[in-house]
Each structure stands twice: as C-alpha cells, then as structure tokens.
Write an enzyme that holds these catalytic residues in place. Structure first.
Site, PDB file in Angstrom:
ATOM      1  N   CYS A 133      -5.606   3.694  -0.547  1.00 21.11           N
ATOM      2  CA  CYS A 133      -4.488   2.997   0.070  1.00 21.11           C
ATOM      3  C   CYS A 133      -4.305   3.417   1.521  1.00 21.11           C
ATOM      4  O   CYS A 133      -4.774   4.474   1.934  1.00 21.11           O
ATOM      5  CB  CYS A 133      -3.186   3.360  -0.652  1.00 21.11           C
ATOM      6  SG  CYS A 133      -3.020   2.658  -2.290  1.00 21.11           S
ATOM      7  N   CYS A 189       1.569   2.196   1.819  1.00 24.51           N
ATOM      8  CA  CYS A 189       1.499   1.350   0.618  1.00 24.51           C
ATOM      9  C   CYS A 189       2.814   1.401  -0.165  1.00 24.51           C
ATOM     10  O   CYS A 189       3.436   2.456  -0.305  1.00 24.51           O
ATOM     11  CB  CYS A 189       0.363   1.802  -0.280  1.00 24.51           C
ATOM     12  SG  CYS A 189       0.148   0.723  -1.712  1.00 24.51           S
ATOM     13  N   CYS A 234      -7.152  -0.909  -2.353  1.00 22.67           N
ATOM     14  CA  CYS A 234      -5.952  -1.320  -3.089  1.00 22.67           C
ATOM     15  C   CYS A 234      -5.654  -2.793  -2.826  1.00 22.67           C
ATOM     16  O   CYS A 234      -5.775  -3.279  -1.705  1.00 22.67           O
ATOM     17  CB  CYS A 234      -4.780  -0.457  -2.614  1.00 22.67           C
ATOM     18  SG  CYS A 234      -3.172  -0.989  -3.214  1.00 22.67           S
ATOM     19  N   CYS A 264      -1.828  -2.923  -0.693  1.00 20.77           N
ATOM     20  CA  CYS A 264      -1.697  -2.622   0.738  1.00 20.77           C
ATOM     21  C   CYS A 264      -2.936  -3.008   1.542  1.00 20.77           C
ATOM     22  O   CYS A 264      -2.937  -2.916   2.760  1.00 20.77           O
ATOM     23  CB  CYS A 264      -1.359  -1.152   0.955  1.00 20.77           C
ATOM     24  SG  CYS A 264      -2.667  -0.026   0.445  1.00 20.77           S
TER      25      CYS A 264
HETATM   26 ZN   LIG Z   1      -2.071   0.535  -1.775  1.00 19.47          ZN
END
Ligand SMILES: [Zn+2]
Length: 353
Positions: free
Chosen positions: A36, A40, A67, A70
C-alpha cells in the site's frame, strides 16, 4: 536499506496516513501479501506485519501485490487509465513474459506507456511486469504454499498465475516418474541491504544473488537447464551453512567463507573468479590491477565481463573491484549495495585497528 529509526518513523506516518510520506515509502503487509501507499484507507496492520520499501519495484520483488484500494502504482491525484490498464493486464496473467510487442495487442502506444510508467514509478512497464513475475516466483520460496493459499482465500482469482509464475522460472517440480532426480533447492533470506536468493543442492551452492539483481531470471533459467533439474523451495546443508555465514558477514564478524561453491563457467571465468577470492576483505582492486594479477594486463574488459557473470555474490567478491579513477563501476545487485559492502568491510577493518 531501511534503518530501524526510519521504520519507526514510517510506521507512525502509516498510522496517521500522513500525505507528506507519499512516494517516500510503500508498506508491504505480510499477513495479506498486499502493498500500500502510506495514506491507504484500509485498516492499518500491526507493526510486526509491516515491511517497508522505498520503491514499488522492491515491494513487487518481495512478492507483494498492489492494493486495490489505494492503488500504489498510480499517482494519488491522477490515476492514469493507461497505467491502470497495463497493471490490470499484468494481474490477469502475471506469469506471462511481457514484452514491448504486447503493447500493440492492448492497443497501447509503447512509447506513451513507457513514459507514463517511468514517470510514475521510475521503472518501465516491462520492468514492472518482470518484478511482479519474479515476485510471485519468489513468494513460494519465501513463505511456502501457506501464504499463497491464504491469498487465494482472500479472493484473488489468478490462482494459476501464482503456480505458473513459479514453475516458469524455477521449472516444474518432478512428477513421481522422475522423482529420483536430485533436486536443487532455493532459499530466501533477508539481509541489511535487501533479500537474497540462494540456490544449492546437497553438496554446494550454485547461486547467491540479491533478489533485484539485473538478469537474475535468465541466470536461474540457465542454471536450471545446465543442471537438468527443477528448483524447488527448501534448504540443504550447504544452504544452511551459507545463511549462517552470510548473517555473520553482515554482523561484521566473518571474513572468510567456508561454504562449498560450484563455480561453473568457462575456464577463463573460473580463473577470474578464483582471482577475485584472493582480494582480501576490506580492500579493493581496479579492473586493471585484477587483469594484471591474472597475467593478462590487456584483458581488463574481458575480466570485467567475467566479474559480471559471477553468480555467487559477496562470497566471490566482485564488489571489491572498482574503476582505477575511484568510480565504483558496475554491480549486478545495484551500485548502492556495492558501496555499502565496500564501506562495511572497510569500517570493520578500521574498528579492529
Ligand atoms: Zn492500500
């Protein structure tokens, strides 16, 4: 190469979703296998589950997947549809060997794609795809099948991708029919300057490299073909000894390795590699000096090439060879690592005096 102080700092930034840290670090979450950006919105992981990286490429090579929330591979304020299209295409077939020509099929202009990618992440699309593919192959070596199964349970659909990425690079594990073949094992361990991959059998070590090393994928394939063997995750006695010795080397208490090595190469390469092993700990030589000591004063280019073909980092110390003008010269594991290793050895020698 992230210090303990930085780790604490990064973790605080992560908890507070501090936007100042955008682009400064990425966080890999061990329990989910996802990485991330600092801001995030997902629930924050426990500190012991966090692994920090300064570049997205390092996170990918450490087997983490971007991810979905994000989108660490897109600029926070400007999600480029082109970049997203390419990232999605790789996620659909992560094991595929993506090439420039594949852009045509995705109806994407290669030079625009290259520019976008490079600008956002400091790497090209082909580099991205490679890092993702290698990361998936490393994942099995790093953590075994358990984590992969956990990820599949989390809803990642590309289960075949996980398996194929590994066997495309490491070879398919033997079936019962040819199970008597000696197996070559691969093991992964972390060091202060990044993860290393070790490959060896019951007798000796074939390969020791930093995971992000340029050309590592072809080194592994070459090795596999030469040995006529698949490479499977696991530890042998020489690998165990190696891991111990490398740990002591990084602690600064070990200078001479006793781990048995296979140095397979041309007679010239072998001569060069043996020569490298005679450069004392904490010292450096120029390519020219190295060539002279081999009685081949005019062959310093060929010598430099042979250094570059070394597959056993640190123990065959190609990092101890620099340019005569003091420049570092090349290093497959990256120039920062070369500098670190040289400094590390010099500092240990100084401390002793
Ligand atoms: Zn994330």
């Amino acid at each position: 190469m992230i210090s303990e102080v930085e780790k604490k700092d990064f973790y605080q930034a992560l908890i507070h979703k501090d936007p100042c840290y955008e682009g400064i670090f990425y966080v890999g979450v061990r329990s989910t296998g996802i990485f991330c950006r600092p801001t995030c919105s997902a629930r924050k992981p426990k500190v012991e589950n966090c692994e920090f990286f300064k570049t997205a490429e390092e996170a990918l090579l450490a087997s983490y997947r971007p991810c979905l929330r994000c989108r660490p591979l897109s600029h926070p304020n400007l999600v480029s549809p082109l970049v997203q299209l390419l990232v999605n295409a790789v996620e659909k077939e992560p094991e595929k060997h993506w090439r420039e020509a594949d852009f045509d099929q995705l109806a994407v202009d290669a030079s625009t794609a290259r520019r976008h990618f490079k600008k956002r992440f400091g790497m090209t699309f082909v580099q991205y795809a490679r890092a993702r593919r290698m990361g998936l192959a490393f994942q099995k070596i790093r953590s075994g099948d358990l984590v992969i199964n956990a990820q599949l349970d989390c809803g990642y659909e590309s289960s075949s991708g996980f398996r194929d990425a590994f066997s495309k690079i490491m070879g398919a594990p033997p079936t019962k029919k040819n199970a008597q073949l000696t197996l070559v094992r691969a093991h992964w361990f972390d060091t202060k300057i990044g993860p290393m991959l070790a490959i060896g059998d019951e007798k000796a070590i074939h390969l020791l490299e930093f995971s992000g090393r340029r050309g590592l994928e072809s080194e592994i394939k070459e090795l596999r073909h030469k040995l006529h063997s698949a490479i499977v995750p696991g530890i042998t006695e020489p690998i165990q000894l190696l891991a111990r010795e490398i740990q002591l080397y990084f602690e600064g208490t070990l200078r001479e390795f006793t781990t048995p090595l296979y140095m397979s190469g041309t007679p010239f390469q072998q001569e060069v590699w043996k020569g490298l092993q005679s450069i004392p700990y904490g010292e450096t030589r120029s390519y020219k000096e190295q060539a002279c000591s081999l009685q081949k004063p005019l062959a310093h280019r060929a010598v430099a090439n042979a250094n570059g073909r070394n597959k056993i980092a640190i123990i065959i110390p190609c990092h101890r060879v620099v340019r005569s003008n003091g420049d570092l010269g090349g290093y497959g594991g990256g120039i920062n690592r070369k500098q670190w290793l040289i400094d590390h050895e010099k500092n240990n020698i100084l401390e002793e005096r």
